[in-house]
Design an enzyme around this catalytic site. Structure first.
Site, PDB file in Angstrom:
ATOM      1  N   SER A  40       0.845  -1.046  -0.091  1.00  0.00           N
ATOM      2  CA  SER A  40       0.152  -0.002  -0.133  1.00  0.00           C
ATOM      3  C   SER A  40       0.960   1.201  -0.180  1.00  0.00           C
ATOM      4  O   SER A  40       1.576   1.365   0.884  1.00  0.00           O
ATOM      5  CB  SER A  40      -0.990   0.192   1.191  1.00  0.00           C
ATOM      6  N   HIS A  77      -0.907  -1.267  -4.289  1.00  0.00           N
ATOM      7  CA  HIS A  77      -2.154  -1.000  -3.662  1.00  0.00           C
ATOM      8  C   HIS A  77      -2.375   0.564  -3.381  1.00  0.00           C
ATOM      9  O   HIS A  77      -1.440   1.125  -2.939  1.00  0.00           O
ATOM     10  CB  HIS A  77      -2.375  -1.665  -2.102  1.00  0.00           C
ATOM     11  N   ASP A 118      -4.708   3.630  -2.127  1.00  0.00           N
ATOM     12  CA  ASP A 118      -5.794   4.012  -1.545  1.00  0.00           C
ATOM     13  C   ASP A 118      -6.226   5.383  -1.601  1.00  0.00           C
ATOM     14  O   ASP A 118      -5.537   6.193  -1.526  1.00  0.00           O
ATOM     15  CB  ASP A 118      -5.176   3.949   0.321  1.00  0.00           C
ATOM     16  N   MET A 171      -9.111   8.201  -0.352  1.00  0.00           N
ATOM     17  CA  MET A 171     -10.036   8.305   0.592  1.00  0.00           C
ATOM     18  C   MET A 171     -10.509   9.991   0.380  1.00  0.00           C
ATOM     19  O   MET A 171      -9.824  10.691  -0.092  1.00  0.00           O
ATOM     20  CB  MET A 171      -9.214   8.424   2.014  1.00  0.00           C
ATOM     21  N   HIS A 184      -8.204   0.958  -4.410  1.00  0.00           N
ATOM     22  CA  HIS A 184      -9.073   0.794  -3.207  1.00  0.00           C
ATOM     23  C   HIS A 184      -9.843   2.013  -2.952  1.00  0.00           C
ATOM     24  O   HIS A 184      -9.116   2.867  -2.503  1.00  0.00           O
ATOM     25  CB  HIS A 184      -8.147   0.413  -1.979  1.00  0.00           C
ATOM     26  N   MET A 189     -11.927   4.273  -0.947  1.00  0.00           N
ATOM     27  CA  MET A 189     -12.695   4.397   0.463  1.00  0.00           C
ATOM     28  C   MET A 189     -13.253   5.707   0.118  1.00  0.00           C
ATOM     29  O   MET A 189     -13.089   6.939   0.676  1.00  0.00           O
ATOM     30  CB  MET A 189     -11.973   4.304   1.380  1.00  0.00           C
ATOM     31  N   MET A 219     -11.206  -6.186   4.801  1.00  0.00           N
ATOM     32  CA  MET A 219     -10.729  -5.301   5.709  1.00  0.00           C
ATOM     33  C   MET A 219     -10.395  -5.940   6.974  1.00  0.00           C
ATOM     34  O   MET A 219     -11.152  -6.371   7.816  1.00  0.00           O
ATOM     35  CB  MET A 219     -11.405  -3.940   5.898  1.00  0.00           C
ATOM     36  N   ASP A 271      -6.609  -6.717   3.944  1.00  0.00           N
ATOM     37  CA  ASP A 271      -5.889  -5.168   4.122  1.00  0.00           C
ATOM     38  C   ASP A 271      -5.785  -4.526   5.472  1.00  0.00           C
ATOM     39  O   ASP A 271      -7.054  -4.607   5.981  1.00  0.00           O
ATOM     40  CB  ASP A 271      -6.744  -3.988   2.987  1.00  0.00           C
ATOM     41  N   GLY A 272      -4.707  -4.320   6.050  1.00  0.00           N
ATOM     42  CA  GLY A 272      -4.704  -3.717   7.489  1.00  0.00           C
ATOM     43  C   GLY A 272      -4.062  -4.561   8.383  1.00  0.00           C
ATOM     44  O   GLY A 272      -4.352  -5.645   8.540  1.00  0.00           O
TER      45      GLY A 272
END
Ligand code: DX5
Ligand code: ZN
Length: 214
Positions: free
Chosen positions: A6, A31, A33, A35, A64, A66, A135, A174-175
């Site tokens: 990520s 990856h 992200d 947001m 991804h 969000m 997640m 993920d996470g």
């Protein structure tokens, strides 16, 4: 096992070099992200950054989202250079329509589920997507602790996929992924690991990626 670092944990001032570094270190994809400060309480990066990065890298972009209303932006993310666009089952959109938009751009579609959402919420769509992303932290920030509830979710998704004969379904987690949590996820059925701080925070990203794959 595939590894998708990520870039949220990368140095954003040197993004192209950071991406190249982890790809050379053995990463299978990147990856990314996105947001919006509404779906999650944080803002990261968006379309212009992906567009620029696309020119600098041939890597597979695992995007991804969000964000609220992913349906309105899915096409633009595909056009910006995403290879796979994942969005949340909890977001405000027509899920089937959003999957359709992504697929009609010739890209892979993924559906994401948060730790507290019942796994059954994704079952109606599991045969329509290329990837399910489970997640293992509340989305919004890198560097959080792995939530064990994800292990059971991965096992359920994996069982459902097997039952339906979906042999090619990617099951991503993920996470909070590190060499320890990765083991649990692997045995539960995950085949793609997202890792931000574990890879980018490592002095030796190649070794970190190798450990995750082992
Ligand atoms: C969290 C993001 C993750 C995050 C993972 O909302 O979706 O991709 O960057 O970071 P680590 O691996 O540090 O938990
Ligand atoms: Zn993510």
């Amino acid at each position: 096992m595939k590894v998708s670092p990520s870039i949220l944990s990368a140095d954003f001032a040197n993004l192209a070099a950071e991406c190249e570094k982890v790809i050379e270190a053995g990463a299978d994809m990147l990856h990314i992200d996105v947001m919006d400060g509404v779906f999650v309480p944080n803002i990261s990066l968006g379309l212009p950054v992906i567009k620029s990065l696309r020119k600098a890298s041939d890597a597979f972009f695992d995007v991804h989202l969000m964000i609220q209303k992913p349906q309105l932006y899915a096409k633009q993310f595909c056009e910006a250079g995403a290879d796979l666009v994942s969005f949340h089952v909890e977001s405000d959109c027509d899920i089937l329509r959003t999957i359709d938009i992504i697929k009609s751009c010739g890209k892979k579609a993924g559906l994401v589920i948060k730790p507290q959402t019942p796994t059954s919420r994704i079952y109606p769509y599991i045969d329509k997507v290329d990837l399910i992303l489970v997640m293992s932290v509340e989305p919004g920030f890198g560097g959080q602790r792995f939530m064990p509830v994800a292990v059971d979710k991965i096992a359920r998704v994996s069982g459902k996929a097997r039952q339906l004969g979906l042999d090619n379904l990617m099951i991503e987690v993920d996470g909070g992924i590190n060499d320890r949590s990765a083991v649990m996820c692997k045995y539960a059925g995950a085949n793609v690991l997202v890792a931000g701080s574990y890879v980018f925070g490592s002095e030796d990203p190649a070794r970190a990626i190798k450990k995750l794959k082992a």
